[in-house]
Write an enzyme that holds these catalytic residues in place. Structure first.
Site, PDB file in Angstrom:
ATOM      1  N   THR A  13       0.559   5.469  -0.825  1.00 36.64           N
ATOM      2  CA  THR A  13      -0.766   5.133  -0.694  1.00 36.64           C
ATOM      3  C   THR A  13      -0.835   6.624   0.656  1.00 36.64           C
ATOM      4  O   THR A  13      -1.533   5.788   1.611  1.00 36.64           O
ATOM      5  CB  THR A  13      -1.693   4.716  -0.679  1.00 36.64           C
ATOM      6  OG1 THR A  13      -0.962   3.547  -2.322  1.00 36.64           O
ATOM      7  CG2 THR A  13      -2.618   3.989  -1.189  1.00 36.64           C
ATOM      8  N   LYS A  65      -6.737   5.453  -6.479  1.00 35.09           N
ATOM      9  CA  LYS A  65      -5.752   4.395  -6.428  1.00 35.09           C
ATOM     10  C   LYS A  65      -7.100   3.650  -5.329  1.00 35.09           C
ATOM     11  O   LYS A  65      -7.083   2.072  -4.946  1.00 35.09           O
ATOM     12  CB  LYS A  65      -5.201   5.025  -4.999  1.00 35.09           C
ATOM     13  CG  LYS A  65      -4.179   3.864  -4.276  1.00 35.09           C
ATOM     14  CD  LYS A  65      -3.439   2.918  -5.573  1.00 35.09           C
ATOM     15  CE  LYS A  65      -3.105   1.717  -4.250  1.00 35.09           C
ATOM     16  NZ  LYS A  65      -1.594   0.486  -5.150  1.00 35.09           N
ATOM     17  N   LYS A  67      -4.498  -0.419   6.257  1.00 38.01           N
ATOM     18  CA  LYS A  67      -4.931   0.873   5.675  1.00 38.01           C
ATOM     19  C   LYS A  67      -5.193   1.588   4.974  1.00 38.01           C
ATOM     20  O   LYS A  67      -6.027   3.098   4.567  1.00 38.01           O
ATOM     21  CB  LYS A  67      -2.993   1.190   6.337  1.00 38.01           C
ATOM     22  CG  LYS A  67      -2.981   2.954   5.181  1.00 38.01           C
ATOM     23  CD  LYS A  67      -2.279   3.664   4.349  1.00 38.01           C
ATOM     24  CE  LYS A  67      -1.505   2.458   3.715  1.00 38.01           C
ATOM     25  NZ  LYS A  67      -1.138   2.970   2.489  1.00 38.01           N
TER      26      LYS A  67
END
Ligand SMILES: NC(=O)c1ccc[n+]([C@@H]2O[C@H](COP(=O)([O-])OP(=O)(O)OC[C@H]3O[C@@H](n4cnc5c(N)ncnc54)[C@H](OP(=O)(O)O)[C@@H]3O)[C@@H](O)[C@H]2O)c1
Length: 286
Positions: free
Chosen positions: A94, A169, A237
């Protein structure tokens, strides 16, 4: 069957590489910390390489799953010059869409394909080979790689050009952040009101309040179990990438911003590696 290299044997990469081998592909793995790749080699009777260059040399597909943008760029910088012309690099990390575009351009310049292909489904999804994979890239590269990705996925979809997988995502993580704070407040409320959370889920868990988080996390949250799953550090993150991207798009993200701050509190409580459902621990002041 294809020759496949897998770089990065973390919580997600380790079982994914195992599925590739079980599907009949010729697999060579590499991990920065070499005892992990040795352990994988013994467990799956597969080949563990000691360098990125050895692992990717002659591979038709190179899959990777590392931490964040800087890690992707560092691994790609070594992998691409050692890959065969015509090979396809698939990144399951990701990361930001900007990172995907940078690596995609490097691959295109070297006559290689690239798909940004972040995953959803957690550790259990990786272990069971039931991940959801959202891809960005060219249709021709997707059409080739999908048969390989199928070894560990229940759903694989091309969302658009390079970067579109990472953007999808981000949408996923926005949904999850708000959802988990809502579920935390619901569990806290139910318990304070003297209800049994498993009974509550039995009553409402097939109705409009149903969610993956309710199905898979309400019970563990009610028991205060957080030492597993998707780490708060990783979620911070991801939300950092989301908020940065939203800024570029000129969007307000009030709930996502609030929940990101709540996760910072969980980190301060010592919960950096706790599952993201630990928002409840913060709410309870545990
Ligand atoms: N865990 C989940 O439930 C989940 C779900 C969906 C998506 N993701 C995403 O998938 C990615 C990996 O997550 P994970 O849970 O598997 O993480 P993890 O268990 O911490 O594993 C990270 C892996 O990346 C390697 N790595 C990190 N930086 C590197 C670098 N600079 N150079 C080479 N290797 C490097 C690590 O190697 P070492 O062993 O040497 O440290 C390790 O193999 C992250 O982007 C995460 O956000 C995770």
């Amino acid at each position: 069957m294809s020759k496949v290299a897998f770089l990065g044997l973390g919580v997600m990469g380790y079982p994914i590489a195992g599925h590739l081998l079980k599907a009949g592909h010729e697999v060579c793995v590499w991990n920065r910390t070499s005892n992990v790749s040795e352990k994988w080699g013994k467990e799956f009777s597969g080949e563990a390489c000691t360098s990125i260059e050895d692992a990717v040399s002659g591979a038709d597909y190179v899959m990777m799953c590392v931490g964040q943008d800087a890690d992707v760029l560092a691994v790609a910088e070594r992998a691409i010059p050692a890959m065969a012309s015509g090979a396809i690099l698939v990144d399951h990390t990701t990361a930001s869409d900007g990172c995907a575009k940078q690596v995609g351009a490097q691959c295109a310049a070297a006559d290689m394909g690239f798909l940004d292909a972040p995953i959803s489904g957690g550790e259990a999804g990786a272990v069971n080979g039931q991940l959801t994979v959202m891809c960005g890239g060219k249709q021709a590269h997707f059409d080739k790689a999908v048969s390989v990705i199928d070894a560990y996925a229940k759903a694989v979809k091309l969302m658009g050009p390079v970067g579109a997988g990472q953007l999808t995502k981000m949408v996923n993580q926005i949904c999850i952040a708000g959802m988990l704070q809502g579920l935390s407040e619901a569990v806290n409320f139910a318990q304070a009101a003297g209800l049994d959370m498993d009974e509550v889920v039995g009553a409402i868990g097939k109705g409009a309040a149903q969610s993956w988080q309710m199905d898979n996390r309400a019970s563990t949250m009610a028991r205060g179990e957080y030492e597993f799953g998707f780490a708060v550090d990783w979620m911070r993150k991801d939300l950092g990438i989301v908020l940065e991207t939203a800024k570029k798009l000129g969007l307000d993200m009030p709930v996502t911003e609030l929940v990101d701050g709540y996760y910072a509190d969980v980190q301060e409580m010592g919960g950096s590696r706790w599952d993201t459902s630990s928002l409840l621990a913060r709410l309870k002041g545990e």
